[in-house]
Motif scaffolding. Structure first.
Motif, PDB file in Angstrom:
ATOM      1  N   PHE A   8       0.856  -1.184   0.000  1.00  0.00           N
ATOM      2  CA  PHE A   8       0.000   0.000   0.000  1.00  0.00           C
ATOM      3  C   PHE A   8       0.889   1.230   0.000  1.00  0.00           C
ATOM      4  CE2 PHE A   8      -3.165   2.988   1.973  1.00  0.00           C
ATOM      5  CZ  PHE A   8      -4.129   2.875   0.994  1.00  0.00           C
ATOM      6  N   THR A  18     -10.084  -3.190   4.717  1.00  0.00           N
ATOM      7  CA  THR A  18      -9.875  -2.055   5.612  1.00  0.00           C
ATOM      8  C   THR A  18     -11.162  -1.796   6.376  1.00  0.00           C
ATOM      9  OG1 THR A  18      -8.171  -0.963   4.282  1.00  0.00           O
ATOM     10  CG2 THR A  18      -9.562   0.457   5.644  1.00  0.00           C
ATOM     11  N   HIS A  45      -5.727  -2.297   8.983  1.00  0.00           N
ATOM     12  CA  HIS A  45      -5.850  -0.939   8.442  1.00  0.00           C
ATOM     13  C   HIS A  45      -7.219  -0.370   8.784  1.00  0.00           C
ATOM     14  CE1 HIS A  45      -5.878   1.953   4.760  1.00  0.00           C
ATOM     15  NE2 HIS A  45      -5.297   2.515   5.798  1.00  0.00           N
ATOM     16  N   GLU A  47      -9.775   3.106   8.635  1.00  0.00           N
ATOM     17  CA  GLU A  47     -10.032   4.317   7.844  1.00  0.00           C
ATOM     18  C   GLU A  47     -11.097   5.127   8.546  1.00  0.00           C
ATOM     19  OE1 GLU A  47     -12.682   6.533   5.610  1.00  0.00           O
ATOM     20  OE2 GLU A  47     -13.122   4.388   5.515  1.00  0.00           O
ATOM     21  N   THR A  80      -5.594   5.563   8.803  1.00  0.00           N
ATOM     22  CA  THR A  80      -5.702   6.641   7.822  1.00  0.00           C
ATOM     23  C   THR A  80      -6.864   7.537   8.218  1.00  0.00           C
ATOM     24  OG1 THR A  80      -4.789   5.387   5.963  1.00  0.00           O
ATOM     25  CG2 THR A  80      -6.258   7.209   5.416  1.00  0.00           C
ATOM     26  N   THR A 149      -8.906  10.761  -1.416  1.00  0.00           N
ATOM     27  CA  THR A 149     -10.088  10.056  -1.872  1.00  0.00           C
ATOM     28  C   THR A 149     -10.714  10.900  -2.972  1.00  0.00           C
ATOM     29  OG1 THR A 149     -11.776  11.100  -0.452  1.00  0.00           O
ATOM     30  CG2 THR A 149     -10.453   9.344   0.523  1.00  0.00           C
ATOM     31  N   ALA A 170      -8.072   6.518  -2.707  1.00  0.00           N
ATOM     32  CA  ALA A 170      -9.295   5.749  -2.453  1.00  0.00           C
ATOM     33  C   ALA A 170     -10.291   6.118  -3.541  1.00  0.00           C
ATOM     34  CB  ALA A 170      -9.860   6.058  -1.069  1.00  0.00           C
ATOM     35  N   LEU A 195      -7.294   1.956  -2.577  1.00  0.00           N
ATOM     36  CA  LEU A 195      -8.370   1.442  -1.739  1.00  0.00           C
ATOM     37  C   LEU A 195      -9.677   1.574  -2.500  1.00  0.00           C
ATOM     38  CD1 LEU A 195      -9.018   2.029   2.021  1.00  0.00           C
ATOM     39  CD2 LEU A 195     -10.809   2.647   0.391  1.00  0.00           C
ATOM     40  N   SER A 236      -5.446  -2.799  -3.774  1.00  0.00           N
ATOM     41  CA  SER A 236      -4.674  -3.039  -2.556  1.00  0.00           C
ATOM     42  C   SER A 236      -5.544  -3.500  -1.400  1.00  0.00           C
ATOM     43  CB  SER A 236      -3.939  -1.756  -2.151  1.00  0.00           C
ATOM     44  OG  SER A 236      -3.240  -1.191  -3.223  1.00  0.00           O
ATOM     45  N   THR A 237      -6.654  -2.798  -1.176  1.00  0.00           N
ATOM     46  CA  THR A 237      -7.486  -3.090  -0.016  1.00  0.00           C
ATOM     47  C   THR A 237      -8.906  -2.603  -0.272  1.00  0.00           C
ATOM     48  OG1 THR A 237      -7.649  -2.818   2.415  1.00  0.00           O
ATOM     49  CG2 THR A 237      -6.823  -0.932   1.161  1.00  0.00           C
ATOM     50  N   SER A 239     -12.519  -1.302   1.373  1.00  0.00           N
ATOM     51  CA  SER A 239     -13.088  -0.766   2.618  1.00  0.00           C
ATOM     52  C   SER A 239     -14.378  -1.491   2.954  1.00  0.00           C
ATOM     53  CB  SER A 239     -13.324   0.740   2.518  1.00  0.00           C
ATOM     54  OG  SER A 239     -14.415   1.039   1.686  1.00  0.00           O
TER      55      SER A 239
END
Length: 382
Positions: A8, A18, A45, A47, A80, A149, A170, A195, A236-237, A239
């Motif tokens: 990330f 996340t 992680h 957020e 984050t 984002t 994001a 993200l 990557s990830t 939410s």
């Protein structure tokens, strides 16, 4: 077995999922229960944002409670948070310090510009106090890396990434909205973390799928298919905005290996995706919008592909509830969403000769409005 982690940006690797903290807001106890479940699901992680009401203080309290018990992921929690664009340097500095106080941490893993949605927001970063704020936060080791984002256009996102200021982003990149997938792939190729924003909810309310969508995605649940698709793309990830521990079941399955990829289930994924495409094509027939954007620009400013994408989902997969929800946010969410709906079409016909599929676009826009216009619903935050 150690939890799976993914690169990330320039920071430590993050979990495939996340924990988004915008839903566990009824009480500090609710936030703590969700955080404990996230730890059990292998998530490292988190957020959050000041704009999410009491999310930061609730999360800070939950983190302190778990810390007293010696409970945290290997390597610690990666947090984050965000800051809205447009502030001057002193107020931005104080906003960041306030976030750190509420969370009870000396620094953030990531600081994101919250909603880099317009050219003015990008100018704030490139030529205004936003750039000064991000440099100050990095130079004073209050954050490890900076990102943004965005609900903006792929072109704007590409411009932001090209500045070289950001190490993660994001984005609304989803199975049922792949508009930003090319720019997400480009970011990943440059080592920038990506993200996916709320693939369960904003990606189609896939936690509550209509019967047509359940059948179209079989043998996978729509959520599983969406998650597998994004992770296979290298995102990557993802939410996951959990309101209760049970909302983390898919993260548990991933960490437990039930969603892990190999050659056989990759083939099953591709077969399911093809059946999904075929099902929509059969229901939509010659009225399917191919999302090529050749119809733009519209002289009346109508976001034709975005609106016809909602029609594709409503007609093609029975996703009427989701399509209505998104359609009726138009013009009511500022720069976070589209500002003109299909009623703004004046049937000038400028789009007609541009469409490679020869769609009757004005008629389809009118049909979209008839199908989806309804009483507006309240946004989750803001």
């Amino acid at each position: 077995m150690s939890p799976a982690r993914r690169p990330f940006g320039d920071g430590p690797p993050v979990s495939a999922f996340t924990l988004g903290t915008m839903r566990a807001l009824e009480s500090p106890a609710q936030m703590e229960a969700v955080l404990r479940a996230a730890l059990g699901a292998g998530i490292n992680h988190l957020e959050t944002a000041p704009a999410y009401g009491p999310a930061e203080p609730f999360l800070g309290q939950a983190l302190r409670h778990l810390q007293r018990e010696g409970l945290e992921p290997e390597g610690g929690w990666l947090i984050t948070s965000k800051i809205l664009p447009g502030c001057d340097l002193p107020s931005g500095q104080e906003q960041l310090r306030a976030s750190l106080r509420r969370l009870g941490v000396p620094r953030l893993h990531g600081l994101a510009v919250h909603g880099l949605n317009t050219p003015e927001h990008l100018a704030w970063v490139q030529h205004g106090p936003g750039g000064e704020l991000l440099r100050w936060a990095l130079d004073n080791t209050l954050v490890s890396q900076v990102g943004f984002t965005s609900h903006g256009s792929p072109g704007l996102i590409a411009e932001a990434l090209a500045t070289g200021r950001f190490r993660f982003c994001a984005l609304h990149v989803h199975l049922f909205d792949q508009t930003c997938l090319p720019v997400a792939r480009s970011a990943l190729e440059r080592g920038i973390g990506v993200l996916a924003i709320s693939p369960a909810d904003k990606g189609g309310r896939l936690y509550d799928p209509p019967p047509e969508l359940l059948a179209d995605c079989a043998p996978f649940h729509p959520l599983e298919l969406a998650y597998r698709f994004l992770l296979e793309q290298g995102i990557s990830t993802l939410s996951l905005g959990a309101a209760m521990p049970a909302d983390l079941v898919w993260a548990e399955r991933w960490d437990g290996g039930a969603l892990a990829s190999d050659g056989s289930n990759r083939a099953a994924l591709e077969e399911a995706l093809e059946r999904l495409r075929q099902a929509a094509a059969e229901r939509l027939g010659g009225e399917r919008c191919g999302q090529c954007h050749a119809c733009l620009p519209c002289p009346s400013g109508v976001p034709i592909p975005a609106l016809l994408r909602l029609r594709n989902l409503a007609v093609g997969h029975g996703m009427v509830g989701y399509a209505e929800e998104r359609y009726n946010l138009i013009g009511r969410a500022g720069h976070w969403w589209e500002t003109r709906n299909a009623a703004a079409c004046n049937t000038c016909g400028a789009c007609l000769p541009r469409c490679p599929h020869e769609l009757a676009i004005p008629a389809l826009l009118a049909d979209t409005h008839r199908r989806l216009a309804a009483a507006p619903r309240r946004r989750l935050w803001g």
